[in-house]
Design a protein around this motif. Structure first.
Motif, mmCIF file in Angstrom:
data_model
loop_
_atom_site.group_PDB
_atom_site.id
_atom_site.type_symbol
_atom_site.label_atom_id
_atom_site.label_comp_id
_atom_site.label_asym_id
_atom_site.label_seq_id
_atom_site.Cartn_x
_atom_site.Cartn_y
_atom_site.Cartn_z
ATOM 1 N N VAL A 1 0.832 -1.206 0.000
ATOM 2 C CA VAL A 1 0.000 0.000 0.000
ATOM 3 C C VAL A 1 0.867 1.256 0.000
ATOM 4 O O VAL A 1 0.557 2.237 -0.692
ATOM 5 C CB VAL A 1 -0.955 -0.019 1.201
ATOM 6 C CG1 VAL A 1 -1.752 1.285 1.283
ATOM 7 C CG2 VAL A 1 -1.918 -1.191 1.097
ATOM 8 N N SER B 1 2.430 1.594 -3.591
ATOM 9 C CA SER B 1 1.416 1.917 -4.591
ATOM 10 C C SER B 1 0.808 3.297 -4.357
ATOM 11 O O SER B 1 0.477 4.014 -5.310
ATOM 12 C CB SER B 1 0.321 0.855 -4.571
ATOM 13 O OG SER B 1 -0.302 0.796 -3.299
ATOM 14 N N TYR C 1 -1.779 -2.257 -8.354
ATOM 15 C CA TYR C 1 -2.537 -1.312 -7.541
ATOM 16 C C TYR C 1 -2.465 0.099 -8.124
ATOM 17 O O TYR C 1 -3.459 0.840 -8.100
ATOM 18 C CB TYR C 1 -1.993 -1.307 -6.110
ATOM 19 C CG TYR C 1 -2.556 -2.388 -5.214
ATOM 20 C CD1 TYR C 1 -3.112 -3.541 -5.744
ATOM 21 C CD2 TYR C 1 -2.514 -2.259 -3.831
ATOM 22 C CE1 TYR C 1 -3.613 -4.532 -4.920
ATOM 23 C CE2 TYR C 1 -3.019 -3.243 -3.005
ATOM 24 C CZ TYR C 1 -3.567 -4.377 -3.548
ATOM 25 O OH TYR C 1 -4.074 -5.348 -2.730
ATOM 26 N N TYR D 1 -4.691 0.267 -11.071
ATOM 27 C CA TYR D 1 -6.086 0.193 -10.640
ATOM 28 C C TYR D 1 -6.572 1.538 -10.074
ATOM 29 O O TYR D 1 -7.745 1.889 -10.219
ATOM 30 C CB TYR D 1 -6.221 -0.910 -9.590
ATOM 31 C CG TYR D 1 -7.570 -0.986 -8.927
ATOM 32 C CD1 TYR D 1 -8.671 -1.538 -9.594
ATOM 33 C CD2 TYR D 1 -7.757 -0.524 -7.628
ATOM 34 C CE1 TYR D 1 -9.905 -1.611 -8.977
ATOM 35 C CE2 TYR D 1 -8.985 -0.596 -7.005
ATOM 36 C CZ TYR D 1 -10.058 -1.147 -7.689
ATOM 37 O OH TYR D 1 -11.277 -1.212 -7.081
ATOM 38 N N SER D 2 -5.681 2.298 -9.431
ATOM 39 C CA SER D 2 -6.080 3.533 -8.753
ATOM 40 C C SER D 2 -5.878 4.789 -9.594
ATOM 41 O O SER D 2 -6.368 5.856 -9.208
ATOM 42 C CB SER D 2 -5.289 3.688 -7.444
ATOM 43 O OG SER D 2 -5.438 2.558 -6.616
ATOM 44 N N GLN E 1 -7.054 0.570 -1.387
ATOM 45 C CA GLN E 1 -5.935 -0.363 -1.505
ATOM 46 C C GLN E 1 -5.747 -1.189 -0.243
ATOM 47 O O GLN E 1 -5.366 -2.360 -0.314
ATOM 48 C CB GLN E 1 -4.656 0.412 -1.838
ATOM 49 C CG GLN E 1 -4.686 1.071 -3.202
ATOM 50 C CD GLN E 1 -3.494 1.981 -3.434
ATOM 51 O OE1 GLN E 1 -2.605 2.091 -2.586
ATOM 52 N NE2 GLN E 1 -3.461 2.655 -4.578
ATOM 53 N N GLN F 1 -8.381 -3.936 -0.361
ATOM 54 C CA GLN F 1 -8.445 -4.688 -1.610
ATOM 55 C C GLN F 1 -8.254 -6.184 -1.335
ATOM 56 O O GLN F 1 -7.311 -6.599 -0.666
ATOM 57 C CB GLN F 1 -7.378 -4.198 -2.573
ATOM 58 C CG GLN F 1 -7.371 -4.886 -3.917
ATOM 59 C CD GLN F 1 -8.669 -4.719 -4.668
ATOM 60 O OE1 GLN F 1 -9.351 -5.702 -4.937
ATOM 61 N NE2 GLN F 1 -9.016 -3.487 -5.001
#
Length: 306
Positions: free
Chosen positions: A106, A109, A174, A177-178, A235, A238
């Protein structure tokens, strides 16, 4: 023929003059309606707060009980604080390893998402070039694409790149995805910032990169904190992506560890350890929001206050 308006008769000395307030009726009615609406809205907020806070308090309270107290008196306070539940979940259930892996994934990312997302959003918000709107709408389209439809091709792509069951592979996924939501949020935020500051920096000889990192990025701090909190929550919680892309037991993240803990502790009957692990997973999220809640509100309302 003109009609003369009679002159007003002066009031006698010592006699009070009554004032007629013709507008007294409607404001009083509006005030009554506003009070009723406020009471109703505050009542809904109180009910909603109880529904949210009570399960959290009950989970924290249950994490300090033993198993017999959990089933015998689930709503009573613990007879004493059983801190061994927390130590057992931290050591025997490998929650410490799951925490470390989650912080690495986390943290990496989140930094990558904010850096890349802010740079892309700044360019899309401040510069006009062919394809600007097309690239922006591509990011918007990424927000509406269900991640479940991409799991199978994403698995093969990550596997072919040699990033399957790795921490840095999960970090890259990640970030991808974000990014759509981050670019969408920060693009709107950068448009609210004054352009005169950047123009003054260009006049003084500052480059585009220096203007961005030293001037515009600090000005966008409320927006960065707001989108950072949203990305941190998403995240940290997730589960689908690490389940598919991270099958190594030694590199599991916290959500995978909680599922494994629920299965193993459920068979053992160690419900107190399960609740302790659950509270451990909740505390970082609650702490992050409590610390940065003011910045989150400032970032969400910055565009409306301009």
């Amino acid at each position: 023929m003109k009609t003369e308006t009679p002159a007003p008769v002066p009031a006698e000395p010592g006699v009070p003059v009554a004032k007629v307030d013709s507008a007294a009726g409607p404001p009083r009615t509006q005030k009554k309606e506003g009070t009723t609406l406020n009471v109703f809205s505050h009542g809904i907020l109180v009910i909603w707060a109880i529904l949210v806070v009570m399960p959290l308090l009950w989970a924290v309270m249950t994490s300090f009980k033993d198993d017999s107290s959990i089933f015998g008196s689930p709503w009573s306070l613990p007879d004493k604080l059983h801190f061994d539940n927390w130590s057992r979940a931290w050591t025997e259930a490998n929650m410490s390893d799951y925490f470390l892996n989650t912080i690495l994934v986390v943290g990496g990312s989140l930094i990558g998402t904010l850096v890349l997302g802010s740079m892309a959003a700044y360019v899309l918000a401040r510069f006009d070039f062919p394809g600007n709107r097309f690239i922006y709408y591509l990011f918007i389209g990424g927000m509406s694409f269900p991640v479940m439809l991409a799991l199978v091709p994403l698995f093969y792509v990550v596997n072919n790149m040699g990033l399957l069951n790795t921490i840095h592979g999960l970090i890259l996924v990640y970030i991808a995805y974000s990014l759509p939501f981050t670019v969408f949020f920060l693009t709107a935020f950068f448009r609210t910032l004054p352009s005169s500051v950047a123009e003054a920096a260009f006049v003084d000889g500052a480059s585009h990169s220096r203007t961005f990192f030293q001037i515009m990025l600090p000005m966008a701090k409320p927006g960065l904190i707001s989108v950072g909190i949203f990305n941190f929550l998403g995240q940290w919680n997730q589960y689908m992506l690490p389940t598919v892309l991270n099958t190594d037991p030694d590199k599991r993240v916290l959500t995978q560890g909680l599922v494994q803990l629920a299965v193993s502790q459920g068979y053992k009957g160690d419900w107190s350890g399960l609740f302790a692990g659950l509270v451990m997973a909740m505390l970082p999220v609650l702490a992050a929001y409590i610390i940065f809640q003011r910045q989150v509100v400032q970032g969400l309302t910055a565009g409306a206050l301009k």
